[in-house]
Design a protein around this motif. Sequence first.
Motif: not given
Length: 142
Positions: A16-24, A26-30, A42-45, A95-99
């Motif tokens: 049972q993973l916390s729901s926090m593990c999948s909330i964001d 959309n940020l996994y590939l940032m 740096y997170h470098l997917p 702060d430039q997340q979308g880019d």
Amino acid sequence: MVTWQPYLDPYFASIQLSSMCSIDENLYLMRCPLICFYAVEYHLPHRVARQFGLRQEFPVEPFSTSIELHKFDRQRQKKVTDFETHHRDYIDEWDQQGDLNYENDQAHTNYNFRRYLIWYSGVTRCKLKGQWTTIDRSMASG
């Protein structure tokens, strides 16, 4: 054996993973700096696309992780206490997340992954040690 996507493995389905593990999700590939007080990495997917079920591209696109960033030593630079100011450039980058999203819509295939591994073995030095034995353990602890 490597389990590239362990959370999809039926063995882990009962955890049972916390729901926090999948909330964001959309940020996994940032591609972005991850900031925690004095530390920035740096997170470098694009370097681990296989873990996201995506085709691992190669040669891997170069990305500078900043030599200056890794020179910061919390022990020697104790006077730095205002990390928001100290890391302002990295915060602005965050702060430039979308880019910053890594764009890759090609699904993983075994054929492409085998081609990647052939390329990878030619550009790296890799020496695997055999499985630890009881002799190895006694030498490591003794």
